[in-house]
Scaffold this motif. Structure first.
Motif, PDB file in Angstrom:
ATOM      1  N   TYR A  70       0.831  -1.210   0.000  1.00 52.18           N
ATOM      2  CA  TYR A  70       0.000   0.000   0.000  1.00 52.18           C
ATOM      3  C   TYR A  70       0.865   1.260   0.000  1.00 52.18           C
ATOM      4  N   ASP A  71       1.920   1.235   0.796  1.00 51.57           N
ATOM      5  CA  ASP A  71       2.798   2.402   0.891  1.00 51.57           C
ATOM      6  C   ASP A  71       3.634   2.600  -0.370  1.00 51.57           C
ATOM      7  N   GLY A  72       3.859   1.519  -1.134  1.00 49.10           N
ATOM      8  CA  GLY A  72       4.712   1.624  -2.310  1.00 49.10           C
ATOM      9  C   GLY A  72       3.982   1.699  -3.629  1.00 49.10           C
ATOM     10  N   ILE A  73       2.658   1.518  -3.599  1.00 47.20           N
ATOM     11  CA  ILE A  73       1.893   1.453  -4.836  1.00 47.20           C
ATOM     12  C   ILE A  73       1.625   2.858  -5.381  1.00 47.20           C
ATOM     13  N   SER A  74       1.510   2.979  -6.693  1.00 44.71           N
ATOM     14  CA  SER A  74       1.213   4.264  -7.337  1.00 44.71           C
ATOM     15  C   SER A  74       0.214   4.049  -8.463  1.00 44.71           C
ATOM     16  N   VAL A  75      -0.615   5.055  -8.702  1.00 46.05           N
ATOM     17  CA  VAL A  75      -1.519   5.019  -9.844  1.00 46.05           C
ATOM     18  C   VAL A  75      -0.681   5.207 -11.111  1.00 46.05           C
ATOM     19  N   GLY A  76      -0.762   4.247 -12.016  1.00 45.09           N
ATOM     20  CA  GLY A  76       0.027   4.279 -13.236  1.00 45.09           C
ATOM     21  C   GLY A  76       1.105   3.225 -13.290  1.00 45.09           C
ATOM     22  N   SER A  77       1.391   2.573 -12.136  1.00 47.24           N
ATOM     23  CA  SER A  77       2.444   1.562 -12.101  1.00 47.24           C
ATOM     24  C   SER A  77       2.009   0.293 -12.821  1.00 47.24           C
ATOM     25  N   GLY A  78       2.971  -0.406 -13.424  1.00 46.76           N
ATOM     26  CA  GLY A  78       2.701  -1.702 -14.024  1.00 46.76           C
ATOM     27  C   GLY A  78       2.704  -2.778 -12.964  1.00 46.76           C
ATOM     28  N   VAL A  79       1.881  -3.822 -13.130  1.00 45.80           N
ATOM     29  CA  VAL A  79       1.779  -4.887 -12.135  1.00 45.80           C
ATOM     30  C   VAL A  79       1.763  -6.246 -12.817  1.00 45.80           C
ATOM     31  N   ARG A  80       2.237  -7.244 -12.079  1.00 45.09           N
ATOM     32  CA  ARG A  80       2.115  -8.649 -12.460  1.00 45.09           C
ATOM     33  C   ARG A  80       1.577  -9.375 -11.238  1.00 45.09           C
ATOM     34  N   MET A  81       0.492 -10.153 -11.426  1.00 46.52           N
ATOM     35  CA  MET A  81      -0.161 -10.813 -10.291  1.00 46.52           C
ATOM     36  C   MET A  81      -0.555 -12.236 -10.641  1.00 46.52           C
ATOM     37  N   LYS A  82      -0.574 -13.066  -9.628  1.00 44.43           N
ATOM     38  CA  LYS A  82      -1.093 -14.426  -9.760  1.00 44.43           C
ATOM     39  C   LYS A  82      -2.235 -14.585  -8.772  1.00 44.43           C
ATOM     40  N   GLY A  83      -3.363 -15.073  -9.268  1.00 44.52           N
ATOM     41  CA  GLY A  83      -4.509 -15.224  -8.386  1.00 44.52           C
ATOM     42  C   GLY A  83      -5.684 -15.840  -9.105  1.00 44.52           C
ATOM     43  N   THR A  84      -6.883 -15.487  -8.653  1.00 45.83           N
ATOM     44  CA  THR A  84      -8.125 -16.042  -9.207  1.00 45.83           C
ATOM     45  C   THR A  84      -8.890 -14.958  -9.944  1.00 45.83           C
ATOM     46  N   LEU A  85      -9.155 -15.185 -11.224  1.00 48.41           N
ATOM     47  CA  LEU A  85      -9.960 -14.290 -12.045  1.00 48.41           C
ATOM     48  C   LEU A  85     -11.381 -14.836 -12.088  1.00 48.41           C
ATOM     49  N   MET A  86     -12.381 -13.989 -11.886  1.00 49.05           N
ATOM     50  CA  MET A  86     -13.746 -14.483 -11.836  1.00 49.05           C
ATOM     51  C   MET A  86     -14.757 -13.402 -12.191  1.00 49.05           C
ATOM     52  N   LYS A  87     -15.950 -13.868 -12.549  1.00 47.75           N
ATOM     53  CA  LYS A  87     -17.082 -12.967 -12.737  1.00 47.75           C
ATOM     54  C   LYS A  87     -17.514 -12.418 -11.387  1.00 47.75           C
ATOM     55  N   ALA A  88     -18.025 -11.197 -11.403  1.00 53.46           N
ATOM     56  CA  ALA A  88     -18.641 -10.662 -10.195  1.00 53.46           C
ATOM     57  C   ALA A  88     -20.015 -11.303 -10.010  1.00 53.46           C
ATOM     58  N   ARG A  89     -20.480 -11.339  -8.788  1.00 56.89           N
ATOM     59  CA  ARG A  89     -21.777 -11.944  -8.487  1.00 56.89           C
ATOM     60  C   ARG A  89     -22.891 -11.053  -9.020  1.00 56.89           C
ATOM     61  N   ASP A  90     -23.759 -11.643  -9.820  1.00 52.58           N
ATOM     62  CA  ASP A  90     -24.903 -10.887 -10.315  1.00 52.58           C
ATOM     63  C   ASP A  90     -26.071 -11.058  -9.343  1.00 52.58           C
ATOM     64  N   LYS A  91     -27.269 -10.723  -9.787  1.00 52.04           N
ATOM     65  CA  LYS A  91     -28.441 -10.841  -8.918  1.00 52.04           C
ATOM     66  C   LYS A  91     -28.829 -12.305  -8.843  1.00 52.04           C
ATOM     67  N   ARG A  92     -28.460 -12.973  -7.759  1.00 53.59           N
ATOM     68  CA  ARG A  92     -28.634 -14.419  -7.644  1.00 53.59           C
ATOM     69  C   ARG A  92     -29.897 -14.814  -6.883  1.00 53.59           C
ATOM     70  N   ASN A  93     -30.411 -13.910  -6.049  1.00 51.48           N
ATOM     71  CA  ASN A  93     -31.599 -14.190  -5.251  1.00 51.48           C
ATOM     72  C   ASN A  93     -32.540 -12.987  -5.312  1.00 51.48           C
ATOM     73  N   PRO A  94     -33.852 -13.195  -5.088  1.00 52.27           N
ATOM     74  CA  PRO A  94     -34.797 -12.072  -5.124  1.00 52.27           C
ATOM     75  C   PRO A  94     -34.393 -10.950  -4.177  1.00 52.27           C
ATOM     76  N   GLY A  95     -34.491  -9.723  -4.670  1.00 48.10           N
ATOM     77  CA  GLY A  95     -34.201  -8.559  -3.850  1.00 48.10           C
ATOM     78  C   GLY A  95     -32.731  -8.284  -3.622  1.00 48.10           C
ATOM     79  N   GLU A  96     -31.867  -9.074  -4.238  1.00 49.62           N
ATOM     80  CA  GLU A  96     -30.434  -8.975  -3.965  1.00 49.62           C
ATOM     81  C   GLU A  96     -29.788  -7.884  -4.822  1.00 49.62           C
ATOM     82  N   PHE A  97     -28.706  -7.297  -4.314  1.00 46.60           N
ATOM     83  CA  PHE A  97     -27.948  -6.293  -5.043  1.00 46.60           C
ATOM     84  C   PHE A  97     -27.180  -6.958  -6.174  1.00 46.60           C
TER      85      PHE A  97
END
Length: 803
Positions: A143-170
């Motif tokens: 957090y202390d070293g990060i800057s807007v505009g910096s290049g990044v390389r990451m390993k992790g999990t790529l996924m869809k965001a949760r859509d409306k899965r249940n009635p009344g849900e955001f």
């Protein structure tokens, strides 16, 4: 309205934006069409000027709004990858924004160069919302070293965001799509995050560094609760405020104070004027306007702050030059500027709530004030204090009336004590904001004085939270209104405007009272027309709740009782009981569940039950016999006893209702050597000639025992496929015995176990069973009238409720 030409302009401009958002015409069609219409109207205007003059102007403005929306590319983005989830994916890109740090995570947005996953490479240029989730000190170092505009390389999990899965849900996916964010990327080990260069975008990075510096000062000077509150009040970041605290603010009708708005901008402007009162007037006005603009930038320019800053700036500039300024026209200028920058803001809750509140205050407060001023009682010298309180309350009342439909749509609640809450909370917020700003101003040069003001801010913030917690916890603090559609919103404003006209036109008190009563009756009557009953009477309705990788089934029996079978998982990051099932119950108007069935004590089945039990939302519980070697099982029973919730162990018995039966078909522990999954409660619900069979996580071994014991009785119309569709369950012999028409598979989208198994899907298809899956369809709704079973498309129903 002739006095407010800009209001008419922005109304027609907004109509154009809405029209284009509905029609979705491409620019190569809309521009020539609008040009032809404009030229045709211009010819008519020249020939028949008196008749067509206004029509030409209106057409021009509507056309401008439509064209601007089409040209801006405000249409939502989409998820660009084939699978819903990539594990061990590699992402390369450049940071375009960074959020303030949380306790265990750092969020930022990356413009992607490429993504590698599942043996393929995608070079689609999209924006992805990323999070590093970690509790170690490396998170703060990043957090202390990060800057807007910096290049990044990451390993992790790529996924869809949760859509409306249940009635009344955001709908979180839709929320991100509107912000041009296509996907999520989670890094669970900080060592898998690397900055590839030290480049930065000067202005965005400067804003981020300034926000980070102010935030660090806030947290150094205050305790965590106060600092989290001040982060929301001063920097428009509410992510550190506890979920339950936010709920209490909603219940008390003061959630608006957590969103930086005109109230906060007013405090800032007042502080500037007080501090600069001895300075030359020109410099004072210039510094005040500049300070407001800087504050808007520091808060990341949400619509409410931008609107307030523009209005305040226009007012100050007009005052400096000795000119009058119309608040209505000023409001229209603010709306036009915001929509000119991003017309998509029109469809955001922040824009809608902010402008509805201010417009209502401007329109209704003078009327309320005239009513109060017209009463001689309030003009008596010793009653001035009461008059001032009432005048203050009328502002809050006007804002609540104007924002009421949006509040219902987004929060499904109407606070009944908001006037009282605002009377207490708003002055406290003013004190807290002022103390917070003074603390920041003094903390560097006069640390002891800064600490003194910080202590005062802590005192008042805890006082405000205590008051809000008390008020928000009162049983009658609010009422829930669930099925409120955009059609209802339009009807509300039409009736409100018509009622306002009648009250202005006719002075007779009896007529006014009658008009108000009839207007309320009309609204209540017509608002119910498009309502839909998810769990109607005299039907057996079963909903498979989407709880991700887990089970949760909510049912209403024909007699009226509600039951729930399992309740999904609960982890330190997400509790399905608290965040999915209880909100769903509230949305559906269900106060309490008669019977809760815990199939077995595995987290993905019983975890959510803990919150249901703690909140008193279930009256009676059935569960497997306790395993004395299982810590969670022991803790579960201790909780049941401490909350005085009666419970019993599964046995082969029948729960009888006048029109239905619940059969418990369990394998005794003496029959076979049982593990947790095989101790699952087996339930069959029968209504008329229809039936549903629930099998928990029972394996093929248990299925064989059930076949031998119950045989033809297992036959059911609907089968809840065991163990989320794992190949360890649902044998061919068992399926031939049950002979279901429908198979429900409850599993998480892109889950780690790759449930359901292709083998099970093939088997079900061979047997011509209709497959219903929560990972593909979200929540599932099935209804029986005792003879036939119907699958209800609740999403289509809700799309009608939401415009």
């Amino acid at each position: 309205m002739n006095e407010y030409p800009l209001i008419k302009f922005i109304v027609f401009f907004i109509c154009g934006i809405i029209l284009e958002s509905i029609l979705k015409l491409p620019i190569n069609i809309i521009f020539p069409s609008l040009l032809i219409l404009f030229l045709l109207s211009l010819i008519l205007y020249i020939k028949y000027k008196p008749a067509y003059g206004n029509a030409v102007v209106v057409l021009m403005i509507v056309s401008a709004g439509s064209f601007h929306y089409a040209l801006s590319g405000s249409e939502k983005t989409t998820y660009p990858y084939a699978p819903p989830k990539y594990r061990n994916a590699f992402l390369y890109g450049r940071i375009i924004s960074v959020d303030l740090i949380r306790k265990d995570r750092l969020n930022f947005t990356v413009e992607v160069d490429s993504v590698k996953g599942n043996g393929s490479v995608s070079k689609k240029r999209v924006n992805i919302f990323c999070a590093i989730i970690s509790t170690n000190k490396n998170l703060r170092r990043i957090y202390d070293g990060i800057s807007v505009g910096s290049g990044v390389r990451m390993k992790g999990t790529l996924m869809k965001a949760r859509d409306k899965r249940n009635p009344g849900e955001f709908d979180y996916q839709d929320y991100l799509f509107r912000r041009k964010i296509s996907a999520l990327f989670y890094v669970y080990d900080s060592e898998n995050f690397t900055l590839t260069d030290s480049e930065r975008k000067f202005f965005p990075d400067l804003v981020f560094k300034l926000r980070r510096t102010i935030d660090n000062m806030i947290f150094r000077q205050h305790d965590f609760i106060t600092a989290s509150l001040l982060r929301g009040l001063l920097l428009a970041d509410r992510n550190m405020i506890d979920y339950e605290i936010k709920e209490k603010f909603i219940n008390a009708g003061v959630i608006h104070i957590l969103a930086v708005s005109g109230l906060h901008v007013g405090f800032i402007a007042f502080i500037f004027f007080v501090l600069l009162q001895r300075i030359n007037i020109t410099i004072r006005y210039l510094l005040t306007v500049s300070g407001l603009v800087v504050y808007m930038i520091i808060t990341n320019s949400p619509p409410s702050v931008t609107r307030a800053v523009i209005m305040a700036s226009v007012y100050l500039i007009a005052k400096y030059f000795g000119r009058d300024s119309s608040p209505f026209n000023t409001l229209a200028i603010a709306a036009f500027v915001i929509l000119l920058i991003n017309p998509g803001e029109l469809f955001e809750p922040g824009f809608q709530l902010s402008f509805a509140a201010v417009l209502s205050i401007l329109a209704l407060t003078p009327y309320f004030n005239n009513v109060i001023d017209g009463r001689e009682y309030f003009n008596q010298k010793n009653k001035r204090w009461l008059k001032n309180i009432l005048l203050f309350m009328t502002v809050s009342l006007a804002a609540q009336i104007g924002t009421l439909p949006f509040t219902i749509i987004y929060f499904h609640k109407v606070s009944l004590i908001a006037l009282l809450s605002n009377l207490i909370v708003i002055p406290l917020v003013g004190i807290i904001v002022s103390l917070g700003i003074i603390t920041l101003a003094f903390s560097a040069a006069f640390p002891l004085l800064g600490k003194l003001y910080a202590s005062a801010a802590i005192l008042f913030s805890h006082l405000m939270l205590t008051v809000t917690d008390f008020i928000g916890s009162i049983d009658f603090a609010y009422v829930r209104i669930n099925q409120f559609s955009w059609y209802d919103l339009i009807l509300f404003y039409i009736v409100l405007i018509f009622l306002g006209y009648l009250l202005y036109r006719y002075k007779n008190i009896s007529f006014r009272v009658t008009a108000a009563i009839l207007s309320g009756a009309v609204m209540i009557l017509f608002m119910k027309i498009d309502n839909y009953e998810y769990f109607p009477e005299n039907k057996l309705t079963v909903m498979a709740i989407d709880v991700g990788q887990g089970d949760a089934f909510l049912a209403r029996l024909p007699a009226g009782d509600y039951i729930i079978i399992d309740a999904g998982s609960a982890t330190e990051y997400f509790d399905n009981g608290k965040r999915t099932i209880i909100p769903l119950m509230d949305y559906l108007g269900i106060d309490v569940i008669r019977y809760g069935f815990i199939s077995h004590v595995d987290n993905d089945h019983y975890g959510g039950f803990l919150s249901l039990i703690k909140e008193g939302r279930v009256k009676y519980v059935f569960k497997p016999e306790i395993d004395s070697n299982d810590g969670p099982d022991i803790e579960l029973e201790n909780l049941l006893m401490s909350k005085q919730v009666p419970y019993e162990y599964y046995e082969n018995n029948i729960i009888k209702y006048p029109k239905s039966r619940i059969y418990v078909l369990n394998v005794n522990k003496d029959d076979v050597l049982l593990n947790s999954n095989d101790r699952s409660g087996i339930l069959k619900i029968v209504y008329g000639s229809t039936s549903f069979l629930f099998t928990g996580d029972a394996s093929k071994k248990i299925e064989s025992v059930l076949i031998n014991r119950y045989g033809e009785f297992l036959r059911s119309d609907v089968l809840k496929v065991a163990h989320h569709g794992s190949k360890t369950s649902t044998s061919e012999k068992f399926l031939e015995c049950v002979k279901p028409s429908y198979a429900i598979i409850s599993a998480g989208e892109g889950n780690y176990f790759n449930h359901p198994s292709p083998e099970i899907i093939d088997l079900l298809n061979r047997e011509n069973v209709r497959i219903l899956r929560t990972d593909k369809q979200g929540a599932l709704l099935l209804r029986s009238d005792g003879e036939n079973i119907e699958v209800i498309n609740w999403k289509k129903l809700e799309s009608g409720l939401i415009f």
